[in-house]
Design a protein around this motif. Structure first.
Motif, PDB file in Angstrom:
ATOM      1  N   ALA A  77      -9.233   9.136 -12.715  1.00 25.04           N
ATOM      2  CA  ALA A  77     -10.426   8.282 -12.781  1.00 25.04           C
ATOM      3  C   ALA A  77     -11.655   9.137 -12.480  1.00 25.04           C
ATOM      4  CB  ALA A  77     -10.314   7.163 -11.750  1.00 25.04           C
ATOM      5  N   LYS A  78     -12.826   8.614 -12.828  1.00 25.03           N
ATOM      6  CA  LYS A  78     -14.051   9.403 -12.634  1.00 25.03           C
ATOM      7  C   LYS A  78     -14.412   9.543 -11.154  1.00 25.03           C
ATOM      8  CE  LYS A  78     -16.331   9.774 -16.888  1.00 25.03           C
ATOM      9  NZ  LYS A  78     -15.530   8.986 -17.822  1.00 25.03           N
ATOM     10  N   HIS A  79     -14.033   8.554 -10.349  1.00 23.92           N
ATOM     11  CA  HIS A  79     -14.423   8.582  -8.943  1.00 23.92           C
ATOM     12  C   HIS A  79     -13.232   8.253  -8.064  1.00 23.92           C
ATOM     13  CE1 HIS A  79     -18.567   8.670 -10.230  1.00 23.92           C
ATOM     14  NE2 HIS A  79     -18.291   7.676 -11.040  1.00 23.92           N
ATOM     15  N   SER A  80     -13.251   8.842  -6.879  1.00 23.57           N
ATOM     16  CA  SER A  80     -12.190   8.533  -5.928  1.00 23.57           C
ATOM     17  C   SER A  80     -12.366   7.112  -5.411  1.00 23.57           C
ATOM     18  CB  SER A  80     -12.248   9.511  -4.761  1.00 23.57           C
ATOM     19  OG  SER A  80     -11.599   8.939  -3.646  1.00 23.57           O
ATOM     20  N   ILE A  81     -11.257   6.412  -5.216  1.00 24.70           N
ATOM     21  CA  ILE A  81     -11.377   5.052  -4.690  1.00 24.70           C
ATOM     22  C   ILE A  81     -11.806   5.066  -3.237  1.00 24.70           C
ATOM     23  CG2 ILE A  81      -9.810   3.841  -6.246  1.00 24.70           C
ATOM     24  CD1 ILE A  81      -7.659   4.130  -4.045  1.00 24.70           C
ATOM     25  N   TYR A  82     -11.695   6.203  -2.568  1.00 28.04           N
ATOM     26  CA  TYR A  82     -12.107   6.248  -1.173  1.00 28.04           C
ATOM     27  C   TYR A  82     -13.559   6.691  -1.008  1.00 28.04           C
ATOM     28  CZ  TYR A  82      -7.654   4.910   0.534  1.00 28.04           C
ATOM     29  OH  TYR A  82      -6.531   4.180   0.799  1.00 28.04           O
ATOM     30  N   SER A  83     -14.263   6.867  -2.170  1.00 24.87           N
ATOM     31  CA  SER A  83     -15.663   7.268  -2.080  1.00 24.87           C
ATOM     32  C   SER A  83     -16.548   6.076  -2.412  1.00 24.87           C
ATOM     33  CB  SER A  83     -15.895   8.389  -3.084  1.00 24.87           C
ATOM     34  OG  SER A  83     -17.229   8.412  -3.467  1.00 24.87           O
ATOM     35  N   HIS A  84     -17.677   5.953  -1.713  1.00 23.28           N
ATOM     36  CA  HIS A  84     -18.612   4.884  -2.065  1.00 23.28           C
ATOM     37  C   HIS A  84     -19.352   5.209  -3.339  1.00 23.28           C
ATOM     38  CE1 HIS A  84     -18.801   3.456   2.297  1.00 23.28           C
ATOM     39  NE2 HIS A  84     -18.006   2.701   1.592  1.00 23.28           N
ATOM     40  N   GLU A  85     -19.564   6.514  -3.584  1.00 21.93           N
ATOM     41  CA  GLU A  85     -20.347   6.904  -4.751  1.00 21.93           C
ATOM     42  C   GLU A  85     -19.682   6.432  -6.019  1.00 21.93           C
ATOM     43  OE1 GLU A  85     -21.687  11.041  -5.215  1.00 21.93           O
ATOM     44  OE2 GLU A  85     -21.988  10.817  -3.043  1.00 21.93           O
ATOM     45  N   GLY A  86     -20.490   5.827  -6.882  1.00 18.45           N
ATOM     46  CA  GLY A  86     -19.959   5.382  -8.157  1.00 18.45           C
ATOM     47  C   GLY A  86     -19.113   4.146  -8.057  1.00 18.45           C
ATOM     48  N   SER A  87     -19.011   3.557  -6.852  1.00 18.60           N
ATOM     49  CA  SER A  87     -18.217   2.331  -6.735  1.00 18.60           C
ATOM     50  C   SER A  87     -19.002   1.177  -7.326  1.00 18.60           C
ATOM     51  CB  SER A  87     -17.874   2.046  -5.273  1.00 18.60           C
ATOM     52  OG  SER A  87     -19.014   1.561  -4.625  1.00 18.60           O
ATOM     53  N   GLN A  88     -18.330   0.067  -7.478  1.00 17.74           N
ATOM     54  CA  GLN A  88     -18.958  -1.106  -8.090  1.00 17.74           C
ATOM     55  C   GLN A  88     -20.078  -1.665  -7.232  1.00 17.74           C
ATOM     56  OE1 GLN A  88     -17.914  -2.836 -11.096  1.00 17.74           O
ATOM     57  NE2 GLN A  88     -17.038  -0.829 -11.455  1.00 17.74           N
ATOM     58  N   GLU A  89     -20.008  -1.428  -5.912  1.00 15.95           N
ATOM     59  CA  GLU A  89     -20.969  -2.073  -5.005  1.00 15.95           C
ATOM     60  C   GLU A  89     -22.370  -1.508  -5.139  1.00 15.95           C
ATOM     61  OE1 GLU A  89     -18.313  -3.891  -1.516  1.00 15.95           O
ATOM     62  OE2 GLU A  89     -19.515  -2.155  -1.038  1.00 15.95           O
ATOM     63  N   THR A 127      -7.842   3.607  10.524  1.00 21.05           N
ATOM     64  CA  THR A 127      -7.084   4.859  10.705  1.00 21.05           C
ATOM     65  C   THR A 127      -6.223   5.196   9.485  1.00 21.05           C
ATOM     66  OG1 THR A 127      -5.627   3.418  11.986  1.00 21.05           O
ATOM     67  CG2 THR A 127      -6.997   4.932  13.234  1.00 21.05           C
ATOM     68  N   LEU A 128      -6.269   4.354   8.426  1.00 21.29           N
ATOM     69  CA  LEU A 128      -5.438   4.615   7.237  1.00 21.29           C
ATOM     70  C   LEU A 128      -5.758   5.959   6.570  1.00 21.29           C
ATOM     71  CD1 LEU A 128      -3.202   3.422   5.390  1.00 21.29           C
ATOM     72  CD2 LEU A 128      -5.043   2.614   3.918  1.00 21.29           C
ATOM     73  N   PRO A 129      -7.044   6.348   6.414  1.00 19.12           N
ATOM     74  CA  PRO A 129      -7.318   7.633   5.764  1.00 19.12           C
ATOM     75  C   PRO A 129      -6.600   8.808   6.426  1.00 19.12           C
ATOM     76  CG  PRO A 129      -9.340   6.370   5.915  1.00 19.12           C
ATOM     77  CD  PRO A 129      -8.291   5.600   6.669  1.00 19.12           C
ATOM     78  N   LEU A 130      -6.345   8.736   7.739  1.00 20.29           N
ATOM     79  CA  LEU A 130      -5.613   9.830   8.416  1.00 20.29           C
ATOM     80  C   LEU A 130      -4.194   9.925   7.872  1.00 20.29           C
ATOM     81  CD1 LEU A 130      -6.652   9.143  12.153  1.00 20.29           C
ATOM     82  CD2 LEU A 130      -7.621  10.821  10.556  1.00 20.29           C
ATOM     83  N   VAL A 131      -3.597   8.778   7.600  1.00 17.74           N
ATOM     84  CA  VAL A 131      -2.235   8.739   7.068  1.00 17.74           C
ATOM     85  C   VAL A 131      -2.232   9.297   5.647  1.00 17.74           C
ATOM     86  CG1 VAL A 131      -0.314   7.220   6.462  1.00 17.74           C
ATOM     87  CG2 VAL A 131      -1.665   6.755   8.513  1.00 17.74           C
ATOM     88  N   ILE A 132      -3.226   8.898   4.854  1.00 20.89           N
ATOM     89  CA  ILE A 132      -3.282   9.345   3.457  1.00 20.89           C
ATOM     90  C   ILE A 132      -3.565  10.847   3.387  1.00 20.89           C
ATOM     91  CG2 ILE A 132      -4.604   9.055   1.301  1.00 20.89           C
ATOM     92  CD1 ILE A 132      -4.479   6.085   1.809  1.00 20.89           C
ATOM     93  N   GLU A 133      -4.399  11.322   4.288  1.00 23.78           N
ATOM     94  CA  GLU A 133      -4.730  12.748   4.365  1.00 23.78           C
ATOM     95  C   GLU A 133      -3.455  13.594   4.499  1.00 23.78           C
ATOM     96  OE1 GLU A 133      -7.821  13.939   4.193  1.00 23.78           O
ATOM     97  OE2 GLU A 133      -7.237  16.044   4.516  1.00 23.78           O
ATOM     98  N   LYS A 134      -2.510  13.093   5.275  1.00 26.23           N
ATOM     99  CA  LYS A 134      -1.254  13.809   5.532  1.00 26.23           C
ATOM    100  C   LYS A 134      -0.463  14.053   4.247  1.00 26.23           C
ATOM    101  CE  LYS A 134       1.822  11.897   8.022  1.00 26.23           C
ATOM    102  NZ  LYS A 134       2.495  10.939   8.902  1.00 26.23           N
ATOM    103  N   LEU A 135      -0.661  13.144   3.267  1.00 26.23           N
ATOM    104  CA  LEU A 135       0.128  13.227   2.030  1.00 26.23           C
ATOM    105  C   LEU A 135      -0.525  14.113   0.979  1.00 26.23           C
ATOM    106  CD1 LEU A 135       1.081   9.451   1.664  1.00 26.23           C
ATOM    107  CD2 LEU A 135       2.462  11.281   2.656  1.00 26.23           C
ATOM    108  N   LYS A 136      -1.769  14.522   1.248  1.00 36.87           N
ATOM    109  CA  LYS A 136      -2.585  15.208   0.228  1.00 36.87           C
ATOM    110  C   LYS A 136      -1.861  16.377  -0.437  1.00 36.87           C
ATOM    111  CE  LYS A 136      -7.460  14.506   0.178  1.00 36.87           C
ATOM    112  NZ  LYS A 136      -8.730  14.716   0.847  1.00 36.87           N
ATOM    113  N   GLY A 137      -1.311  17.275   0.362  1.00 41.14           N
ATOM    114  CA  GLY A 137      -0.675  18.476  -0.160  1.00 41.14           C
ATOM    115  C   GLY A 137       0.556  18.193  -1.012  1.00 41.14           C
ATOM    116  N   ARG A 138       1.042  16.985  -0.980  1.00 42.33           N
ATOM    117  CA  ARG A 138       2.291  16.674  -1.701  1.00 42.33           C
ATOM    118  C   ARG A 138       2.066  16.104  -3.087  1.00 42.33           C
ATOM    119  NH1 ARG A 138       5.894  13.508   2.408  1.00 42.33           N
ATOM    120  NH2 ARG A 138       7.192  13.361   0.528  1.00 42.33           N
TER     121      ARG A 138
END
Ligand SMILES: O=C(COP(=O)(O)O)[C@@H](O)[C@H](O)[C@H](O)COP(=O)(O)O
Length: 382
Positions: A370-382, A349-360
Motif C-alpha cells: 500500500a502507499k502508506h503504512s497503516i500505523y502512520s497518520h500521514e496519508g490516512s483518511q482522517e 503497547t501493541l506497536p511494541l509487540v508488532i515491532e518485535k515481528l519486523k525482522g521476520r
C-alpha cells in the motif's frame, strides 16, 4: 459577579486494579479542598469518583484556568497520591504527568471542564463523568441534546432555543478549532464529529445570545504524553432548563448505550453504560465504560445537591441493552471492530509487540504494497 464551575479530575491510583477510587484518597483530597474553602479560594465543592478517577467539583468567582484554583486541585491530587502510595494502591499518581505545578493544569494530565456564567435566578447544571473512554465520547449525546429535535423537543417548541446552537469543535491532532452553527451547518458538523477520536466538541453556545451551555474536558492523555497512560475518562458540564435543554432532554440522549473507544487497555469499543454512583466501578473486562450524571443547582456559588440522575429504573433497559452489546462484542475477542483501529492502537503497547515481528517479514512484490503504512497518520483518511 460571575460564578465559575470547575470540574477537574485525575486518576491518582485505585483499589484492586483500575477499578475504584479508595475512600482514604477522597478524604485526603477533602482536607485540601476544605482548607481552600476556608481561605476563600473556592466557594463550595463536592468530591466524587467514577471508577478509578477522582473528581473535584468546585465553585468560585475566579474565572477559568485560575492559578489558585488549579493549584488547589493539584495539591489535592498530590496529597491523594501520597495516600495512594502509602496504601500501595494501583497506578498511584498515574495521571500526574508532571512533577511540579506551573500556572495551571493544562497539559499536566488532569482533565479540566470549566464554565463561567452569570447565575440565572435558578441555575440547574448536570455534570457527567465517564470512566474507560475518551472526550469524543460526548460528541454523540451533545449533538442529540443541542441539535436533534427527535431528542430535544425544545428545539422546535421553545422560542429561546428555536434558532439553534453553536458547536466549538477541537481537532486534537492539528491543535485547531472551528465553530459551526446548527441547524444550518449540521451536516458539516456531523462530517467532523463523527470522527470523535480527532474532532471533539469542546463547547456549545446558544446562538441568539451566545450563552454558553456546555463544556467538555478535551485533554487526550496519550496524545499529551505520547504514549499510553490510561484513558482520558472525560467530564462534561451542561446547564439546563429555561431556554436550554430540559433535564429530561439532556438525559434522553443517554437512552442508547452507544459504542465508545476505551474499555480494556484503552483498546476496545464497548457500550457506554449509564449507572448510579454506587455502580461507578469498572469490573467486567475493566468496564464496560461507565457514565454517571449528577444534577446540582448553584446559588450564589453554593452547590445545592447532588441528585444521582441514573439511579432510576427508567435506565434499567439501557443498562440491559448495554449488557447484551457487551456479550455480543466481547465474542470478537482481539478482532476489530471490537479492538480499536490501528491509528488509535498506536498509543497503546501493541506497536511494541508488532515491532518485535519486523525482522521476520519477507519482501514480496510491490503489488501487495500500500502507499502508506497503516500505523502512520500521514496519508490516512482522517
Ligand atoms: O484501561 C485501563 C486503565 O485505564 P484508566 O486508568 O481507567 O484510564 C485498564 O484496562 C488497563 O489498561 C488494564 O487494567 C491493564 O493495566 P496495567 O496492568 O497495564 O496497568
Amino acid at each position: 459577579m460571575k460564578t465559575t464551575l470547575s470540574v477537574i479530575k485525575a486518576d491518582i491510583g485505585s483499589l484492586a486494579g483500575h477499578h475504584v477510587v479508595h475512600p482514604d484518597t477522597i478524604a485526603a483530597a477533602n482536607k485540601i479542598l476544605a482548607e481552600a474553602k476556608r481561605n476563600n479560594i473556592i466557594i463550595d465543592y463536592y468530591i466524587t469518583y467514577v471508577g478509578d478517577d477522582l473528581q473535584l467539583i468546585m465553585t468560585h468567582n475566579r474565572g477559568e484556568l485560575d492559578m489558585k484554583v488549579h493549584e488547589t486541585a493539584w495539591n489535592a491530587f498530590k496529597e491523594a497520591t501520597r495516600i495512594a502510595k502509602e496504601l500501595g494502591l494501583y497506578a498511584a499518581g498515574q495521571d500526574l504527568l508532571s512533577d511540579s505545578f506551573s500556572g495551571n493544569l493544562r497539559g499536566m494530565g488532569p482533565g479540566i471542564a470549566e464554565i463561567e456564567f452569570e447565575e440565572r435566578p435558578s441555575e440547574p447544571v448536570v455534570i457527567f463523568m465517564a470512566d474507560k473512554t475518551e472526550p469524543g465520547a460526548y460528541n454523540l449525546p451533545l449533538y442529540k441534546i443541542f441539535a436533534d429535535p427527535f431528542n430535544t423537543a425544545g428545539l422546535i417548541i421553545d422560542p429561546m432555543m428555536h434558532e439553534g446552537y453553536k458547536f466549538e469543535v477541537l481537532d486534537v491532532y492539528e491543535g485547531e478549532s472551528i465553530t459551526l452553527n446548527t441547524p444550518e451547518e449540521s451536516y458539516d458538523l456531523l462530517a467532523l464529529i463523527g470522527t470523535p477520536s480527532r474532532y471533539i466538541v469542546r463547547r456549545v453556545y446558544r446562538k441568539h445570545d451566545n450563552l454558553q451551555a456546555a463544556v467538555v474536558s478535551v485533554e487526550r492523555l496519550n496524545l499529551i504524553a505520547g504514549k499510553y497512560v490510561g484513558k482520558d475518562d472525560p467530564v462534561m458540564i451542561i446547564r439546563a432548563q429555561h431556554g436550554l435543554p430540559a433535564l429530561g432532554e439532556i438525559l434522553e440522549a443517554f437512552t442508547i448505550p452507544y459504542l465508545v473507544p476505551g474499555w480494556m487497555r484503552g483498546s476496545h469499543y464497548g457500550p457506554l453504560m449509564p449507572v448510579s454512583q454506587k455502580d461507578a466501578r469498572a469490573t467486567r473486562f475493566d468496564g464496560p465504560p461507565r457514565l454517571i450524571g449528577l444534577g446540582f443547582n448553584i446559588k450564589n456559588g453554593k452547590l445545592v445537591g447532588p441528585t444521582d440522575l441514573f439511579d432510576d429504573p427508567a435506565f434499567d433497559e439501557v443498562r440491559r441493552t448495554a449488557q447484551l452489546i457487551t456479550d455480543y462484542i466481547r465474542r470478537h475477542g482481539p478482532f476489530m471492530p471490537h479492538r480499536l483501529e490501528p491509528q488509535e492502537m498506536e498509543y497503546t503497547t501493541l506497536p511494541l509487540v508488532i515491532e518485535k515481528l519486523k525482522g521476520r517479514f519477507k519482501k514480496e512484490s510491490d503489488v501487495y504494497k500500500a502507499k502508506h503504512s497503516i500505523y502512520s497518520h500521514e496519508g490516512s483518511q482522517e
